[in-house]
Motif scaffolding. Structure first.
Motif, short mmCIF file in Angstrom:
data_model
loop_
_atom_site.label_atom_id
_atom_site.label_comp_id
_atom_site.label_asym_id
_atom_site.label_seq_id
_atom_site.Cartn_x
_atom_site.Cartn_y
_atom_site.Cartn_z
N ILE A 37 0.59 -1.00 0.21
CA ILE A 37 0.15 -0.19 -0.12
C ILE A 37 0.95 1.25 0.24
CG2 ILE A 37 -1.82 -1.42 0.92
CD1 ILE A 37 -1.20 0.64 3.71
N PHE A 38 -0.22 2.14 -0.12
CA PHE A 38 1.38 4.13 -0.98
C PHE A 38 -0.02 4.42 0.43
CE2 PHE A 38 1.29 7.75 -1.93
CZ PHE A 38 2.35 8.43 -2.12
N ILE A 39 1.67 5.35 1.59
CA ILE A 39 1.10 6.24 2.33
C ILE A 39 1.29 7.27 2.34
CG2 ILE A 39 0.77 5.97 4.87
CD1 ILE A 39 0.54 3.63 4.71
N SER A 40 0.70 8.31 2.46
CA SER A 40 1.44 10.17 2.49
C SER A 40 0.83 10.73 3.19
CB SER A 40 1.18 10.98 1.30
OG SER A 40 -0.06 10.97 1.38
N TYR B 107 -1.00 4.43 8.39
CA TYR B 107 -1.41 2.77 8.26
C TYR B 107 -2.05 2.17 10.08
CZ TYR B 107 0.70 -1.61 8.82
OH TYR B 107 0.95 -2.94 8.93
N ARG B 108 -2.09 2.38 10.74
CA ARG B 108 -3.34 2.27 11.87
C ARG B 108 -4.90 2.00 11.44
NH1 ARG B 108 1.21 3.95 15.50
NH2 ARG B 108 -0.49 5.99 14.82
N GLN B 109 -5.26 3.15 11.21
CA GLN B 109 -6.54 3.82 10.20
C GLN B 109 -6.39 2.55 9.56
OE1 GLN B 109 -6.62 7.14 9.40
NE2 GLN B 109 -7.03 8.44 10.87
N VAL B 110 -6.37 2.55 8.40
CA VAL B 110 -6.49 1.88 7.16
C VAL B 110 -5.54 -0.30 7.57
CG1 VAL B 110 -5.32 1.21 4.64
CG2 VAL B 110 -4.76 3.13 5.66
N ILE B 111 -4.90 -0.14 8.26
CA ILE B 111 -4.63 -1.90 8.41
C ILE B 111 -5.17 -2.52 10.14
CG2 ILE B 111 -2.86 -3.28 9.16
CD1 ILE B 111 -3.26 -2.14 5.47
#
Length: 112
Positions: free
Chosen positions: A6-9, A98-102
């Protein structure tokens, strides 16, 4: 099983009076992350010099967003550029996303 990537910014405001602020008003950090483990596979940022960009990449690639405090410590102990606080803030934003998404299963969706 192939690694899910995944891409996170993350973004943070830069301090006034530095070269990066003349080019950008914020620092942008982009991370390619192993979604299963949190390991940073690749990274880039909008720091101006190639030395600073390489330092950033060398610090974060192979590190884990689940241990963002360890990443912050590398910048506190080793990065003495004016953008240090902004880099740390942008990395915290990435870890939060990352914590929110995963972990929480709540993908952030930009409203346009």
């Amino acid at each position: 099983m192939p690694t899910k990537k995944i891409f996170i910014s993350g973004y943070a405001k830069l301090p006034k009076g530095i070269t990066a602020t003349e080019m950008y008003s914020v620092i942008a950090v982009g991370l390619l992350v192993n979604a299963n483990s949190g390991e940073i596979i690749d990274a880039d940022c909008t720091l101006v010099t190639s030395v600073a960009k390489n330092f950033f990449r060398n610090c974060v690639i192979g590190e884990n967003l689940n241990q963002v405090e360890a990443i912050e410590k590398m910048f506190i102990d080793g990065y003495f550029g004016s953008a240090r606080k902004a880099i740390i803030s942008a990395m915290r934003t990435c870890a939060d996303k990352y914590r929110q998404v995963i972990v929480e299963g709540k993908p952030e969706v930009d409203q346009e």
